[in-house]
Design a protein around this motif. Structure first.
Motif, mmCIF file in Angstrom:
data_model
loop_
_atom_site.group_PDB
_atom_site.id
_atom_site.type_symbol
_atom_site.label_atom_id
_atom_site.label_comp_id
_atom_site.label_asym_id
_atom_site.label_seq_id
_atom_site.Cartn_x
_atom_site.Cartn_y
_atom_site.Cartn_z
ATOM 1 N N VAL A 153 0.860 -1.179 0.000
ATOM 2 C CA VAL A 153 0.000 0.000 0.000
ATOM 3 C C VAL A 153 0.896 1.228 0.000
ATOM 4 N N VAL A 154 0.741 2.087 -1.004
ATOM 5 C CA VAL A 154 1.537 3.312 -1.086
ATOM 6 C C VAL A 154 0.649 4.476 -0.668
ATOM 7 N N PHE A 155 1.018 5.122 0.439
ATOM 8 C CA PHE A 155 0.219 6.223 0.977
ATOM 9 C C PHE A 155 0.640 7.555 0.372
ATOM 10 N N GLN A 156 -0.341 8.464 0.255
ATOM 11 C CA GLN A 156 -0.052 9.869 -0.016
ATOM 12 C C GLN A 156 0.234 10.490 1.349
ATOM 13 N N VAL A 157 1.363 11.178 1.490
ATOM 14 C CA VAL A 157 1.795 11.661 2.804
ATOM 15 C C VAL A 157 1.503 13.151 2.957
ATOM 16 N N VAL A 158 0.930 13.512 4.130
ATOM 17 C CA VAL A 158 0.700 14.918 4.462
ATOM 18 C C VAL A 158 1.251 15.160 5.858
ATOM 19 N N ASN A 159 2.041 16.213 6.036
ATOM 20 C CA ASN A 159 2.593 16.557 7.340
ATOM 21 C C ASN A 159 1.714 17.587 8.043
ATOM 22 N N LEU A 160 1.864 17.678 9.371
ATOM 23 C CA LEU A 160 1.028 18.579 10.167
ATOM 24 C C LEU A 160 1.225 20.048 9.787
ATOM 25 N N ASP A 161 2.470 20.453 9.529
ATOM 26 C CA ASP A 161 2.703 21.860 9.167
ATOM 27 C C ASP A 161 1.984 22.217 7.859
ATOM 28 N N ARG A 162 1.869 21.260 6.952
ATOM 29 C CA ARG A 162 1.141 21.485 5.690
ATOM 30 C C ARG A 162 -0.364 21.611 5.967
ATOM 31 N N LEU A 163 -0.895 20.806 6.889
ATOM 32 C CA LEU A 163 -2.313 20.909 7.259
ATOM 33 C C LEU A 163 -2.616 22.278 7.859
ATOM 34 N N ALA A 164 -1.725 22.752 8.742
ATOM 35 C CA ALA A 164 -1.919 24.061 9.370
ATOM 36 C C ALA A 164 -1.872 25.180 8.333
ATOM 37 N N GLU A 165 -1.040 24.995 7.321
ATOM 38 C CA GLU A 165 -0.894 25.976 6.241
ATOM 39 C C GLU A 165 -2.152 26.004 5.355
ATOM 40 N N LEU A 166 -2.688 24.808 5.046
ATOM 41 C CA LEU A 166 -3.842 24.714 4.138
ATOM 42 C C LEU A 166 -5.164 25.045 4.833
ATOM 43 N N PHE A 167 -5.267 24.720 6.126
ATOM 44 C CA PHE A 167 -6.521 24.936 6.863
ATOM 45 C C PHE A 167 -6.256 25.773 8.115
ATOM 46 N N PRO A 168 -5.968 27.080 7.947
ATOM 47 C CA PRO A 168 -5.604 27.923 9.104
ATOM 48 C C PRO A 168 -6.768 28.153 10.066
ATOM 49 N N ASN A 169 -8.020 27.968 9.599
ATOM 50 C CA ASN A 169 -9.179 28.215 10.456
ATOM 51 C C ASN A 169 -9.673 26.945 11.139
ATOM 52 N N GLY A 170 -8.990 25.820 10.917
ATOM 53 C CA GLY A 170 -9.397 24.555 11.518
ATOM 54 C C GLY A 170 -10.557 23.939 10.764
ATOM 55 N N GLY A 171 -11.303 23.056 11.433
ATOM 56 C CA GLY A 171 -12.468 22.432 10.828
ATOM 57 C C GLY A 171 -12.227 20.991 10.423
ATOM 58 N N GLU A 172 -13.140 20.499 9.569
ATOM 59 C CA GLU A 172 -13.075 19.107 9.104
ATOM 60 C C GLU A 172 -12.042 18.973 7.981
ATOM 61 N N VAL A 173 -11.193 17.974 8.101
ATOM 62 C CA VAL A 173 -10.207 17.706 7.053
ATOM 63 C C VAL A 173 -10.256 16.212 6.724
ATOM 64 N N GLY A 174 -10.583 15.904 5.456
ATOM 65 C CA GLY A 174 -10.602 14.520 4.981
ATOM 66 C C GLY A 174 -9.871 14.423 3.664
ATOM 67 N N PRO A 175 -9.802 13.223 3.093
ATOM 68 C CA PRO A 175 -9.111 13.051 1.809
ATOM 69 C C PRO A 175 -9.671 13.929 0.700
#
Length: 149
Positions: free
Chosen positions: A74-96
């Motif tokens: 299984v080859v995963f697509q990888v996302v790091n926490l700093d990238r999540l904070a950058e993309l979703f600065p207001n928080g909320g629901e985050v899914g694929p």
């Protein structure tokens, strides 16, 4: 007087005469560096010959494209926490699907969240196919939650 090309000579001892083997007992004669008896002494043997063992060029698959990969990897697509904070600065629901829309991952492949970087206090409700332990801890510490799909 200037040195010219025709004055140049190799250093003494730098050039030696070519050894002529097999030309009489006085000068590397007799076996001529081939040892005594056996195939190698009598005729040339190809470099591919392995003494009767099945040669490597016959042991390997004939067709191009040797595929030596695990069947169920299984080859995963990888996302790091700093990238999540950058993309979703207001928080909320985050899914694929949100990550695909943001351009962080490709569509139709499993997503794994890794714990590199900091969320910076952004509370996220993250759903993904896999999480690293450090990512789970950091998301929980920032007041968010994780859901494995």
């Amino acid at each position: 007087m200037a040195i010219k090309v025709h004055h140049l000579r190799p250093a003494p001892g730098a050039k030696t005469e070519k050894t002529r083997v097999g030309r009489g007992e006085g000068s590397k004669g007799k076996t001529a560096g081939r040892g005594t008896k056996g195939t190698g002494a009598r005729k040339n043997v190809s470099a591919a010959f392995e003494g009767g063992q099945m040669p490597i060029h016959m042991r390997l698959p004939k067709m191009k494209g040797l595929k030596n990969r695990p069947r169920n990897k299984v080859v995963f697509q990888v996302v790091n926490l700093d990238r999540l904070a950058e993309l979703f600065p207001n928080g909320g629901e985050v899914g694929p699907s949100e990550l695909v829309q943001a351009g962080a991952v490709r569509k139709g492949q499993p997503v794994k969240v890794l714990g590199s970087g900091e969320l910076g206090g952004v509370a996220l409700t993250v759903s993904a196919h896999a999480f690293s332990e450090s990512a789970k801890e950091k998301i929980a510490a920032a007041g968010g939650s994780t859901t494995e799909l």
